[in-house]
Scaffold this active site. Structure first.
Site, PDB file in Angstrom:
ATOM      1  N   GLU A 172      38.733  42.252  53.252  1.00  0.00           N
ATOM      2  CA  GLU A 172      39.017  42.059  54.675  1.00  0.00           C
ATOM      3  C   GLU A 172      38.657  40.665  55.174  1.00  0.00           C
ATOM      4  OE1 GLU A 172      38.970  46.438  56.616  1.00  0.00           O
ATOM      5  OE2 GLU A 172      37.012  45.702  55.996  1.00  0.00           O
TER       6      GLU A 172
ATOM      7  N   GLU B 213      40.977  51.634  50.236  1.00  0.00           N
ATOM      8  CA  GLU B 213      40.152  52.482  51.096  1.00  0.00           C
ATOM      9  C   GLU B 213      41.076  53.515  51.733  1.00  0.00           C
ATOM     10  OE1 GLU B 213      37.773  50.340  53.952  1.00  0.00           O
ATOM     11  OE2 GLU B 213      37.140  48.843  52.458  1.00  0.00           O
TER      12      GLU B 213
END
Length: 1013
Positions: A464, A531
């Site tokens: 991220e 995820e």
């Protein structure tokens, strides 16, 4: 390594992207080495290593201006300082405050800064001092110090002289101490800063700590020392022939006449091959060719033991290196990731290193518990979110068998995502050349340390951090340095011009429909969910929708649940009671509060009920069963099923009546059918029958005892007969306010004023403390809050506490007495609920709840009846889906069984109290006191959904911690036909899937019977 002894340390380094390592030993492999082959085979207590863990003298300052700037001087007296444990986080040793934030930087709203600035006025400093004497057997040898993990930047001095500086919290930093040593006692001084340039790259979703939190040790090296070892175990295109090359970089030029030999042993300890090394300057290579090696995989983690022996020019043995070796080949074949030629599916989790007492300071005991738990629950892969873990973790993954995505220490989430919106105007590292070296240093440190672990299949460029040329360069470095592995980076999803930074399509919390759309449109890369199934407290609903893709789309290759363990810290409340605390509980601001509790395991290492679902959906062995046959599907890639015993068990009403062991052995990737012949006598009586097929370990494994169940399947069928009519007489008394129905040893009372059943007595004992009433609300889960259910559907909370009984009807029949209550609600004129109580002569009460919907209302959280009885009735006996709690969208791993618990233990200790403890598929439920008396709830034609709790939904709704719940006075029973699912695609806006909701404009009903237990 060249040491610059003239460099002057500067605080400016903390905000300088070009300074991240001063006098640091270059990154190298994590191999160990010994003086003799005997020591190497034991592989414990390396004599050339001396731990410095333990108590250090310590001073804490809130910022650099308050620190003792010259504490490192030999003459500075630190004897009166406090002591601190090493390894440990300062904040968990009583210095400073733990702070939990997710995407935002911890100084957001406090300091107006941009990268690479550091908030120096709020930059905690820990000054550490440790005195040591060089051990006798390490004297007159070079001496180094290794810090395995320090957060986030630190300076080192020895005997008043500056040694070096390092950033990167999660990879080792070593320094050469030789030229700074003095005879006798030496003073080691370390200054640790919480914030540095590196902090902009360490914006992970975790608690913000600082300090020396991993091992510290001194080490020395012999006269001829392998500084770096690269073991390359390869397979040919047939996967049947192996080649092994051990490439060594020596610390010094190898003298003429020196020799190195290699001995390779298989997992049984048998010698496979010996070879002698070839030298050139500072390098050496030992090579082997191995016919038909036993291959490494998570299913069968075959490891070889390689021993490299180094002899000096006089023929004396000076160093022995033991190294485990796994032969395996990981590659892309036709756009599919394959291990040893087979398409692999990652049944994975994301894992933070975490302990509820010590934070990211985890012990080997913690790691062993984690890895055994993963293996026991069919988890075959782990992503080291979002930083390299301790070396021991990778050794355990090699040994026990887990596929690893090894992720470098990089996340700059807060620099490009604000309140969920992508806004990368000041994103780092992006395309900024000044950030290239500091980021690349983290990639090099991870790869060089971890390169010899066969469990690592994929290098990850971080997490991220958006995208940019910096990531492309890192990905290319991984590929060039190590072509035996693939490269992962999810962030290219946000900036497709940098797509080459990842070898696979990897997305965060993609919806199933979005994944299908990708897979059905001629994709170039295989897909993994790096995820998915955000497991925040009562969650993980709908996970089956993802695992259902595994056998439909070859390019769907699994995913990694977020995440493995809650990040909650043990703390005491004002009354001295210990509880698990989350963000904000330490007055940490800013904070992201409860968002740190996303685990399928609780922070105190207790299993959550979600693990029941994970274990089932991750099964490699599938068992389809009916009353005639079992079809065993072995979805393993390499291992057959001979390690397991197939056990067939027949139960009636949850009680075992027949068991049989079935001989089986199914090769990997195949299936077999086994007929079953259950004696007719076993099935003679009417009732609800279950046939369970169970795969259990024949012998103990590293990760579980013999008899442990790894997979199951179940078949259920009903064999019912007509219930005989109940005989007896009922006496009905209709008063002005109350309706009484009386029979032998029981009485029932209904109140026209209260609009409900108000009394039920069996044998003189009162079982109704508060009258049953319809309810439409459950205690909000964190997922409910995430998509703002209180805002969108809060009218159902109002309807649950305020209703109007508009009619009470009494119908006295010859065989039963019916009392019907009709309710209306202010939220909608046409909304109506009826509750019909039918009392029979034996004291049984059939309860039917009927909901007549209205248009324009939000979906119902539930439609149920709830009432309270005395807390003395606390023993539960279930015949239901279980044994763990389960919900409409999370009950694949539950099985119909009979189990017992108590009202106090029935709920789940989520860190924030919320809906928990519900069971679907309930056939009957008994609630009794210590004397065995009480009530039984029986489903009618369809199974029901039940919950038994010490608290009402509204009491739970108001509590942020368990200790805030009121003292227990009641047992609260809640019965419904269906409750909405718990959801879990994500926890910040994803609703429950439509098939697991209750529409408000339709009609709903359910029926159950109350009778004496």
């Amino acid at each position: 390594m060249t040491i610059n002894t003239t460099v002057t340390p500067s605080l400016d380094w903390l905000s300088d992207t070009s300074v991240f390592a001063v006098n640091r030993v270059p990154a190298h492999s994590d191999h160990v080495y010994f003086e003799s082959l005997e020591q190497a085979k034991v592989k414990k207590d390396m004599p050339w290593r001396q731990s410095l863990n333990g108590k250090w003298k310590f001073h804490y300052a809130q910022n650099p201006s308050a620190r003792p700037a010259d504490f490192y001087n030999a003459s500075y007296d630190c004897s009166r300082w406090d002591s601190i444990s090493v390894p440990a986080h300062m904040q968990l040793e009583g210095y400073g405050t733990p702070q939990y934030v997710n995407t935002m930087y911890p100084w957001d709203g406090i300091h107006d800064i941009r990268p690479p600035q550091v908030p120096m006025e709020d930059n905690a400093v820990g000054s550490y001092v440790r005195h040591f004497t060089v051990p006798k057997h390490m004297e007159n040898m070079p001496l180094y110090i290794s810090f395995q993990g320090v957060e986030s930047a630190f300076y080192v001095w020895l005997n008043g002289q500056f040694v070096g500086y390092s950033e990167d919290s999660f990879t080792p930093a070593a320094f050469d101490l030789t030229s700074y040593l003095q005879s006798g006692e030496n003073k080691l001084a370390v200054e640790v800063y919480q914030r540095s340039t590196g902090s902009w790259l360490e914006d992970q979703d975790f608690w913000r700590f600082s300090g020396i939190f991993r091992d510290v040790y001194l080490y020395t090296t012999p006269e001829l020392h392998v500084f770096d070892l690269s073991v390359q175990a390869r397979l040919d295109d047939s996967y049947s022939k192996g080649s092994l090359k051990a490439a060594m970089l020596f610390q010094e030029t190898i003298p003429a006449g020196a020799k190195i030999t290699g001995s390779l042993y298989d997992k049984h300890g048998s010698l496979v091959q010996e070879a002698e090394g070839l030298f050139q300057d500072q390098t050496a290579v030992v090579a082997f060719n191995v016919e038909t090696p036993e291959l490494w995989s998570a299913e069968d983690p075959n490891l070889y033991s390689l021993y490299l022996q180094v002899f000096n020019e006089e023929g004396q043995l000076v160093e022995v290196i033991p190294q485990t070796v796994g032969f395996r080949r990981f590659e892309m074949i036709d756009k599919v990731m394959c291990l040893n030629g087979k398409r692999v599916v990652f049944k994975g989790v994301n894992r933070h290193e975490f302990n509820a007492r010590s934070g990211r300071v985890v012990t080997e005991e913690d790691m062993l518990w984690d890895i055994k738990t993963m293996k026991q629950h069919n988890i075959n892969a782990v992503r080291t979110s979002h930083y390299p873990n301790q070396t021991r973790w990778y050794e355990l993954c090699d040994e026990y068998g887990l596929y690893v995505i090894d992720e470098m220490n990089l996340e700059s989430h807060g620099s490009w995502q604000k309140l969920g919106q992508v806004e990368p105007s000041w994103n780092v590292p992006g395309n900024l050349p000044e950030w290239q070296d500091i980021v690349m240093d983290r990639a090099v440190s991870m790869l060089e340390r971890d390169k010899n672990h066969p469990s690592i299949l994929i290098w990850s460029c971080g997490n991220e951090s958006y995208a940019g040329e910096v990531f492309v360069n890192v990905a290319n470095y991984f590929r060039e340095k190590d072509p035996s592995r693939l490269v992962h980076y999810e962030g290219v999803f946000h900036a497709r011009e940098y797509d080459e930074a990842s070898d696979m399509e990897s997305r965060m919390y993609a919806k199933v429909d979005d994944i299908i759309e990708y897979l059905e449109n001629d994709p170039e890369k295989p897909f993994i969910s790096c995820e998915y199934s955000h497991a925040m407290n009562n969650s993980l609903g709908g996970m089956y929708k993802y695992t259902n893709l595994e056998n439909v789309y070859p390019m769907y290759q699994g995913g990694f649940i977020w995440d493995y363990m809650d990040q909650a810290l043990l703390k005491k409340n004002r009354y001295g009671q210990e509880f698990l605390a989350y963000g904000g509980d330490f007055h940490d601001r800013p904070s992201d509060y409860i968002f740190c509790t996303n685990g399928i395991v609780f922070a105190d290492r207790k299993l959550s009920p979600k693990m029941q679902e994970v274990k089932y959906l991750y099964q490699n062995i599938k068992l389809d069963i009916d009353d005639k046959k079992i079809v065993l599907h072995n979805e393993n890639l390499f291992a057959d099923t001979s390690a397991y015993e197939l056990v067939l068990t027949v139960r009636r009403e949850g009680e075992s009546s027949y068991e049989q062991s079935i001989e089986q052995s199914v090769p990997a990737g195949q299936q077999a059918e086994y007929e079953i012949d259950i004696p007719a006598s076993v099935l003679a009586e009417p009732g609800t029958y279950t046939i369970d097929a169970s795969m259990r370990l024949r012998e103990a494994a590293l990760w579980a005892d013999a008899g442990y169940e790894i997979a199951f399947g179940q078949y259920v069928w009903e064999s019912k007969t007509k219930t005989p009519k109940v005989t007896g007489k009922l006496r009905v008394v209709e008063g002005d306010v109350n309706i009484g129905v009386h029979g032998d040893d029981f009485s029932v009372q209904f109140s026209k004023a209260a609009g409900s059943l108000t009394s039920l007595r069996y044998d003189g004992e009162e079982l109704i403390e508060t009258p049953p009433h319809p309810t439409f609300w459950r205690a909000s889960t964190d997922n409910d809050n995430g998509y703002q259910q209180s805002y969108t559907a809060g009218i159902w909370l109002a309807a649950s506490v305020a209703r109007k009984c508009t009619d009470v009807a009494l119908d006295i029949g010859t065989e039963q007495v019916d009392v019907t209550f009709t309710y209306t609600f202010s939220i909608a004129e046409k909304l109506q609920v009826q509750t019909i109580y039918s009392v029979f002569p034996d004291g049984a009460i059939r309860v039917k709840a009927v909901y007549q919907g209205a248009e324009g209302l939000p979906d119902l959280p539930t439609f149920a009846l709830t009432f309270r009885t005395s807390a003395a009735y606390s023993n539960l006996d279930w015949f239901a889906q279980g044994p763990e709690e389960n919900y409409a969208d999370r009950n694949h791993g539950a099985r119909l069984s009979r189990f017992q618990n108590t009202v106090q233990t029935n709920g789940t200790a989520y860190v924030r109290p919320q809906e928990s403890g519900t069971r679907t598929g309930v056939r009957w439920l008994k609630l009794t006191n210590e004397k065995g008396s009480g009530i039984e709830l029986d489903a009618d034609n369809m199974p029901i959904t039940c919950n038994a709790s010490p608290h009402t939904a509204l009491e739970i709704e108001q509590a942020n911690h368990a200790y805030e719940l009121p003292p227990v006075h009641y047992t609260v029973l809640t019965v419904s036909g269906k409750q909405m699912g718990v959801g879990g695609d994500d926890s910040w806006g994803a609703p429950v899937h439509p098939e697991h909701t209750l529409t408000s404009d339709g009609d709903h009903s359910f029926t159950f019977t109350i009778k004496r237990a």
